[in-house]
Design a protein around this motif. Structure first.
Motif, short mmCIF file in Angstrom:
data_model
loop_
_atom_site.label_atom_id
_atom_site.label_comp_id
_atom_site.label_asym_id
_atom_site.label_seq_id
_atom_site.Cartn_x
_atom_site.Cartn_y
_atom_site.Cartn_z
N MET A 104 -58.76 -28.21 -8.52
CA MET A 104 -57.82 -28.95 -9.35
C MET A 104 -56.60 -29.37 -8.54
SD MET A 104 -57.48 -30.32 -12.16
CE MET A 104 -57.73 -29.88 -13.82
N LEU A 105 -56.15 -28.50 -7.64
CA LEU A 105 -55.01 -28.83 -6.80
C LEU A 105 -55.31 -30.03 -5.91
CD1 LEU A 105 -52.18 -28.17 -5.70
CD2 LEU A 105 -53.32 -26.71 -4.03
N GLY A 106 -56.52 -30.10 -5.40
CA GLY A 106 -56.91 -31.22 -4.55
C GLY A 106 -56.87 -32.55 -5.30
N TRP A 107 -57.36 -32.55 -6.54
CA TRP A 107 -57.34 -33.78 -7.33
C TRP A 107 -55.90 -34.21 -7.63
CZ3 TRP A 107 -60.06 -37.82 -8.53
CH2 TRP A 107 -59.64 -38.63 -9.57
N ASN A 108 -55.06 -33.26 -8.00
CA ASN A 108 -53.66 -33.58 -8.29
C ASN A 108 -52.95 -34.14 -7.07
OD1 ASN A 108 -53.98 -32.74 -10.93
ND2 ASN A 108 -53.21 -30.68 -10.52
N LEU A 109 -53.20 -33.55 -5.92
CA LEU A 109 -52.60 -34.06 -4.68
C LEU A 109 -53.12 -35.46 -4.37
CD1 LEU A 109 -50.77 -33.45 -2.28
CD2 LEU A 109 -52.78 -32.48 -1.13
N PHE A 110 -54.41 -35.68 -4.57
CA PHE A 110 -55.01 -36.99 -4.35
C PHE A 110 -54.36 -38.04 -5.25
CE2 PHE A 110 -58.31 -40.04 -5.75
CZ PHE A 110 -58.46 -40.73 -4.56
N VAL A 111 -54.18 -37.74 -6.51
CA VAL A 111 -53.57 -38.68 -7.45
C VAL A 111 -52.12 -38.97 -7.05
CG1 VAL A 111 -52.82 -39.00 -9.84
CG2 VAL A 111 -55.11 -38.16 -9.35
N LEU A 112 -51.38 -37.94 -6.67
CA LEU A 112 -50.00 -38.16 -6.23
C LEU A 112 -49.93 -39.02 -4.98
CD1 LEU A 112 -48.39 -34.67 -6.87
CD2 LEU A 112 -47.98 -36.80 -8.11
N LEU A 113 -50.84 -38.81 -4.06
CA LEU A 113 -50.85 -39.64 -2.84
C LEU A 113 -51.24 -41.07 -3.13
CD1 LEU A 113 -52.33 -37.16 -0.21
CD2 LEU A 113 -49.97 -37.94 -0.45
#
Length: 86
Positions: free
Chosen positions: A1-10
């Motif tokens: 989940m952290l990876g997806w959130n970071l991807f969306v923020l980037l």
């Protein structure tokens, strides 16, 4: 989940940056290009589509392709190929 959130923020950062670069390529002043990049990055449709779907992150390709196309008008075929790929 952290990876997806970071991807969306980037993708928000990338969308705003590519929109800024495209607007600067069109010779807009820095302030206007910054506002344009911020507005594109935070558009309501991008925010709504980024929640669990790839349509939001894929919209980064629109300003990327426009920026590469404008750069290709200087005569470089590499930028044109980049615009076509985006």
């Amino acid at each position: 989940m952290l990876g997806w959130n970071l991807f969306v923020l980037l993708t928000y950062l990338a969308a705003g940056t590519f929109a800024y670069l495209w607007l600067r390529e069109l010779r807009l002043p820095v302030g206007a290009a910054l506002v344009g990049g911020l507005v594109f990055a935070l558009e309501p449709y991008r925010v709504a589509q980024s929640a669990g779907h790839l349509r939001g992150p894929i919209s980064v390709l629109l300003p990327l392709s426009l920026w590469a196309f404008e750069r290709s008008r200087r005569g470089s075929r590499w930028w044109l190929a980049g615009a076509a790929a985006a």
